[in-house]
Scaffold this motif. Structure first.
Motif, PDB file in Angstrom:
ATOM      1  N   UNK A   1      32.206 -11.577   2.745  1.00 44.94           N
ATOM      2  CA  UNK A   1      30.552 -11.689   2.825  1.00 44.94           C
ATOM      3  C   UNK A   1      30.337 -10.002   3.537  1.00 44.94           C
ATOM      4  N   UNK A   2      31.456  -9.136   3.546  1.00 42.44           N
ATOM      5  CA  UNK A   2      31.176  -7.828   4.199  1.00 42.44           C
ATOM      6  C   UNK A   2      30.894  -7.097   3.091  1.00 42.44           C
ATOM      7  N   UNK A   3      29.683  -5.987   3.286  1.00 41.86           N
ATOM      8  CA  UNK A   3      29.330  -5.341   2.233  1.00 41.86           C
ATOM      9  C   UNK A   3      30.135  -4.001   2.420  1.00 41.86           C
ATOM     10  N   UNK A   4      30.952  -3.475   1.232  1.00 45.04           N
ATOM     11  CA  UNK A   4      31.755  -2.597   1.395  1.00 45.04           C
ATOM     12  C   UNK A   4      31.388  -1.161   1.247  1.00 45.04           C
ATOM     13  N   UNK A   5      30.048  -1.189   0.751  1.00 44.81           N
ATOM     14  CA  UNK A   5      29.208  -0.080   0.785  1.00 44.81           C
ATOM     15  C   UNK A   5      28.835   0.556   2.088  1.00 44.81           C
ATOM     16  N   UNK A   6      28.046  -0.534   2.701  1.00 46.02           N
ATOM     17  CA  UNK A   6      27.591  -0.302   4.137  1.00 46.02           C
ATOM     18  C   UNK A   6      29.133   0.172   5.037  1.00 46.02           C
ATOM     19  N   UNK A   7      30.144  -0.767   4.852  1.00 46.28           N
ATOM     20  CA  UNK A   7      31.293  -0.428   5.626  1.00 46.28           C
ATOM     21  C   UNK A   7      31.768   1.031   5.352  1.00 46.28           C
ATOM     22  N   UNK A   8      31.868   1.411   3.946  1.00 48.58           N
ATOM     23  CA  UNK A   8      32.367   2.841   3.719  1.00 48.58           C
ATOM     24  C   UNK A   8      31.457   3.909   4.507  1.00 48.58           C
ATOM     25  N   UNK A   9      30.254   3.716   4.118  1.00 48.47           N
ATOM     26  CA  UNK A   9      29.175   4.590   4.774  1.00 48.47           C
ATOM     27  C   UNK A   9      29.101   4.703   6.345  1.00 48.47           C
ATOM     28  N   UNK A  10      29.224   3.675   7.223  1.00 54.11           N
ATOM     29  CA  UNK A  10      29.508   3.651   8.574  1.00 54.11           C
ATOM     30  C   UNK A  10      30.964   4.421   8.707  1.00 54.11           C
ATOM     31  N   UNK A  11      31.800   4.261   8.132  1.00 53.81           N
ATOM     32  CA  UNK A  11      33.316   4.504   8.293  1.00 53.81           C
ATOM     33  C   UNK A  11      33.303   6.368   8.314  1.00 53.81           C
ATOM     34  N   UNK A  12      32.560   6.701   7.170  1.00 55.57           N
ATOM     35  CA  UNK A  12      32.518   8.103   6.960  1.00 55.57           C
ATOM     36  C   UNK A  12      31.487   8.906   7.796  1.00 55.57           C
ATOM     37  N   UNK A  13      30.534   8.187   8.261  1.00 58.67           N
ATOM     38  CA  UNK A  13      29.436   8.724   8.992  1.00 58.67           C
ATOM     39  C   UNK A  13      30.441   9.166  10.619  1.00 58.67           C
ATOM     40  N   UNK A  14      31.023   8.301  10.850  1.00 56.91           N
ATOM     41  CA  UNK A  14      31.856   8.366  12.210  1.00 56.91           C
ATOM     42  C   UNK A  14      32.979   9.629  12.063  1.00 56.91           C
ATOM     43  N   UNK A  15      33.635   9.588  11.105  1.00 52.11           N
ATOM     44  CA  UNK A  15      34.815  10.622  10.761  1.00 52.11           C
ATOM     45  C   UNK A  15      33.964  11.672  10.496  1.00 52.11           C
ATOM     46  N   UNK A  16      32.699  11.868   9.732  1.00 51.26           N
ATOM     47  CA  UNK A  16      32.267  13.320   9.566  1.00 51.26           C
ATOM     48  C   UNK A  16      31.387  13.897  10.663  1.00 51.26           C
ATOM     49  N   UNK A  17      31.153  13.153  11.678  1.00 47.53           N
ATOM     50  CA  UNK A  17      30.481  13.492  12.706  1.00 47.53           C
ATOM     51  C   UNK A  17      31.497  13.547  13.992  1.00 47.53           C
ATOM     52  N   UNK A  18      32.627  13.619  13.748  1.00 50.68           N
ATOM     53  CA  UNK A  18      33.713  13.461  14.919  1.00 50.68           C
ATOM     54  C   UNK A  18      33.517  14.620  15.966  1.00 50.68           C
TER      55      UNK A  18
END
Length: 198
Positions: free
Chosen positions: A152-169
């Protein structure tokens, strides 16, 4: 009389000159941004005067797109090499996160500003940058798709949240406290949700 050596060396010399201009432009764009860098700045730094620069480079827009794409190409190669060292999905994700953080947190990185500075560029350039960035992000799409996440976890939201964290590190990481790998381990721990544990 033109010799065979002359015919070979002229294109090679032109290619080397163009590569040097691209490297200089990348450094200027990384330091001053798209808007703060002019073709005159690039020409002066490269020791190329007036219209001679346009013999090597079509326009500032085309130059920025080329430099941006080259930066993402290099980031993609680094991440792919790191990921290929592992077979387990979470280890592969951690390796990718570590590589991207190394790029984002390196103060001398030319790649990071190229990846993140889309605000100042004209709309047609932005379209080209986003298109290439989206292709780059397919690396992470594949990694996330392989994770044993709850159904039930949305992989698109998961990926975008992960990349947001990495790209704003660079905005939230305190230099010297943790290494990129240590930060990646923590991020993956936060983002780890195995299907078996819900």
């Amino acid at each position: 009389m033109t010799t065979m050596d002359d015919r070979i060396s002229e294109p090679e010399a032109g290619g080397a000159r163009r590569r040097a201009i691209l490297e200089i432009a990348a450094r200027l764009f990384a330091r001053k941004g798209y808007r703060g860098t002019s073709m005159r700045d690039i020409g002066e730094a490269a020791g190329v005067q007036g219209g001679s620069l346009y013999h090597h480079i079509k326009s500032k827009d085309a130059l920025f797109v080329e430099v941006h794409h080259a930066a993402l190409d290099e980031a993609e190669r680094r991440i792919t090499r790191a990921v290929e060292q592992h077979s387990q999905p979470w280890a592969r994700l951690e390796a990718a996160c570590t590589s991207l953080l190394e790029i984002q947190l390196d103060p001398a990185s030319l790649t990071m500003p190229m990846m993140n500075d889309f605000r100042e560029v004209p709309a047609p350039v932005r379209v080209a940058l986003i298109e290439r960035r989206d292709r780059f992000e397919t690396l992470f799409r594949a990694l996330v798709d392989d994770l044993p996440l709850p159904s039930d976890m949305d992989r698109s939201i998961y990926r975008n949240l992960l990349l947001s964290q990495l790209n704003s590190a660079a905005d939230w990481v305190r230099p010297g406290r943790l290494t990129p790998q240590e930060i990646a381990i923590q991020i993956v721990r936060v983002f780890r949700h195995d299907a078996s544990t819900g």
